[in-house]
Design a protein around this motif. Structure first.
Motif, PDB file in Angstrom:
ATOM      1  N   SER A  21       0.837  -1.196   0.000  1.00 38.09           N
ATOM      2  CA  SER A  21       0.000   0.000   0.000  1.00 38.09           C
ATOM      3  C   SER A  21       0.874   1.249   0.000  1.00 38.09           C
ATOM      4  O   SER A  21       1.903   1.293   0.674  1.00 38.09           O
ATOM      5  CB  SER A  21      -0.890  -0.015   1.250  1.00 38.09           C
ATOM      6  N   PHE A  23       0.385   5.612   0.338  1.00 40.66           N
ATOM      7  CA  PHE A  23      -0.537   6.717   0.578  1.00 40.66           C
ATOM      8  C   PHE A  23       0.269   7.983   0.796  1.00 40.66           C
ATOM      9  O   PHE A  23       1.154   8.024   1.655  1.00 40.66           O
ATOM     10  CB  PHE A  23      -1.432   6.451   1.791  1.00 40.66           C
ATOM     11  N   PRO A  25      -0.279  11.699   1.935  1.00 37.61           N
ATOM     12  CA  PRO A  25      -1.214  12.686   2.465  1.00 37.61           C
ATOM     13  C   PRO A  25      -0.883  14.118   2.052  1.00 37.61           C
ATOM     14  O   PRO A  25      -1.717  15.013   2.173  1.00 37.61           O
ATOM     15  CB  PRO A  25      -1.082  12.519   3.978  1.00 37.61           C
ATOM     16  N   ASP A  65      -2.963  -2.165   4.115  1.00 37.80           N
ATOM     17  CA  ASP A  65      -3.355  -0.830   3.666  1.00 37.80           C
ATOM     18  C   ASP A  65      -2.985   0.157   4.756  1.00 37.80           C
ATOM     19  O   ASP A  65      -3.104  -0.152   5.945  1.00 37.80           O
ATOM     20  CB  ASP A  65      -4.863  -0.777   3.392  1.00 37.80           C
ATOM     21  N   LYS A  67      -3.430   4.454   5.620  1.00 35.29           N
ATOM     22  CA  LYS A  67      -3.978   5.759   5.245  1.00 35.29           C
ATOM     23  C   LYS A  67      -3.749   6.732   6.397  1.00 35.29           C
ATOM     24  O   LYS A  67      -3.511   6.326   7.535  1.00 35.29           O
ATOM     25  CB  LYS A  67      -5.493   5.677   5.006  1.00 35.29           C
ATOM     26  N   PHE A  69      -5.834  10.068   7.993  1.00 31.04           N
ATOM     27  CA  PHE A  69      -6.979  10.970   8.003  1.00 31.04           C
ATOM     28  C   PHE A  69      -7.372  11.211   9.452  1.00 31.04           C
ATOM     29  O   PHE A  69      -6.988  10.444  10.339  1.00 31.04           O
ATOM     30  CB  PHE A  69      -8.157  10.443   7.169  1.00 31.04           C
ATOM     31  N   CYS A 113      -8.466  -3.218   3.647  1.00 31.60           N
ATOM     32  CA  CYS A 113      -8.470  -1.825   3.215  1.00 31.60           C
ATOM     33  C   CYS A 113      -9.328  -0.976   4.152  1.00 31.60           C
ATOM     34  O   CYS A 113     -10.153  -1.496   4.896  1.00 31.60           O
ATOM     35  CB  CYS A 113      -8.972  -1.710   1.780  1.00 31.60           C
ATOM     36  N   LEU A 115     -11.337   3.122   4.365  1.00 33.11           N
ATOM     37  CA  LEU A 115     -11.756   4.327   3.661  1.00 33.11           C
ATOM     38  C   LEU A 115     -12.521   5.231   4.620  1.00 33.11           C
ATOM     39  O   LEU A 115     -13.453   4.781   5.294  1.00 33.11           O
ATOM     40  CB  LEU A 115     -12.653   3.976   2.464  1.00 33.11           C
ATOM     41  N   HIS A 116     -12.115   6.488   4.665  1.00 26.33           N
ATOM     42  CA  HIS A 116     -12.823   7.503   5.456  1.00 26.33           C
ATOM     43  C   HIS A 116     -13.772   8.234   4.523  1.00 26.33           C
ATOM     44  O   HIS A 116     -13.351   8.790   3.510  1.00 26.33           O
ATOM     45  CB  HIS A 116     -11.807   8.478   6.068  1.00 26.33           C
ATOM     46  N   SER A 158     -13.050   2.863  -2.699  1.00 31.15           N
ATOM     47  CA  SER A 158     -12.765   4.190  -3.218  1.00 31.15           C
ATOM     48  C   SER A 158     -14.047   5.008  -3.235  1.00 31.15           C
ATOM     49  O   SER A 158     -15.147   4.457  -3.202  1.00 31.15           O
ATOM     50  CB  SER A 158     -12.192   4.072  -4.633  1.00 31.15           C
TER      51      SER A 158
END
Length: 189
Positions: A21, A23, A25, A65, A67, A69, A113, A115-116, A158
């Motif tokens: 993964s 990412f 930001p 994954d 991320k 956020f 995975c 997702l926000h 997504s």
């Protein structure tokens, strides 16, 4: 701007660490989820910070994954979810991370995975599981809740075109407002 000469990381060459993964930001930080944890690359200073102990999860846990956020770093693994404050200067310390395990019916289920979603209808954190569909994470209480998709492996999620999308073992899912549905034959070859 970024340095003009290449930034090389020999540990990522074949047969060393598998990358799962990426990412970014912002324009200088890159999070890399890999087979032994997370690397945080500062592409401007060329600093690499490696994290291999994510809270109570085993040392060198594979990160599927990663991320960033809500001012936090979120790492999905085959054995749970790990979360840390993004600005924490001591991310390499086990105590900097909180880990959460999803255990429906007493059996641990991993995550592929995250997702926000923050839109006019909701602000939710969705996770794609390794066999129990899509769950949402209640950050305030530290618990997971099932969604309408409960029996599938979800590989990727997504957001776009006013919907949230999820790629699963059984097909393409779409969520509009708070309702998930498996797309019909119009999306098949």
């Amino acid at each position: 701007g970024l340095p003009s000469e290449p930034v090389t990381f020999p540990e990522y060459t074949p047969n060393r660490i598998g990358l799962n993964s990426l990412f970014a930001p912002n324009d200088s930080i890159l999070f890399v989820g890999h087979t032994t944890g997370i690397d945080i690359l500062n592409l401007r200073s060329r600093e690499v910070r490696t994290v291999t102990k994510l809270g109570n999860l085993a040392q060198n846990t594979t990160v599927n994954d990663v991320k960033a956020f809500k001012e936090k770093i979120w790492a999905c693994t085959a054995v749970g979810l790990a979360v840390a404050d993004e600005g924490n200067p001591n991310l390499d310390l086990e105590s900097s991370w909180k880990s959460y395990v999803y255990t429906p019916f007493g059996q641990a289920v991993g995550f592929n995975c995250i997702l926000h979603v923050k839109d006019q209808y909701e602000e939710m954190i969705y996770l794609g599981t390794q066999g129990k569909g899509i769950v949402w994470y209640d950050e305030k209480n530290g618990v997971f809740w099932e969604s309408a998709v409960t029996d599938d492996k979800i590989y990727s999620m997504s957001q776009g075109m006013g919907r949230v999308w999820a790629a699963g073992q059984w097909g393409l899912y779409s969520k509009f407002v708070r309702y998930w549905s498996l797309m019909d034959d119009t999306y098949r070859n």
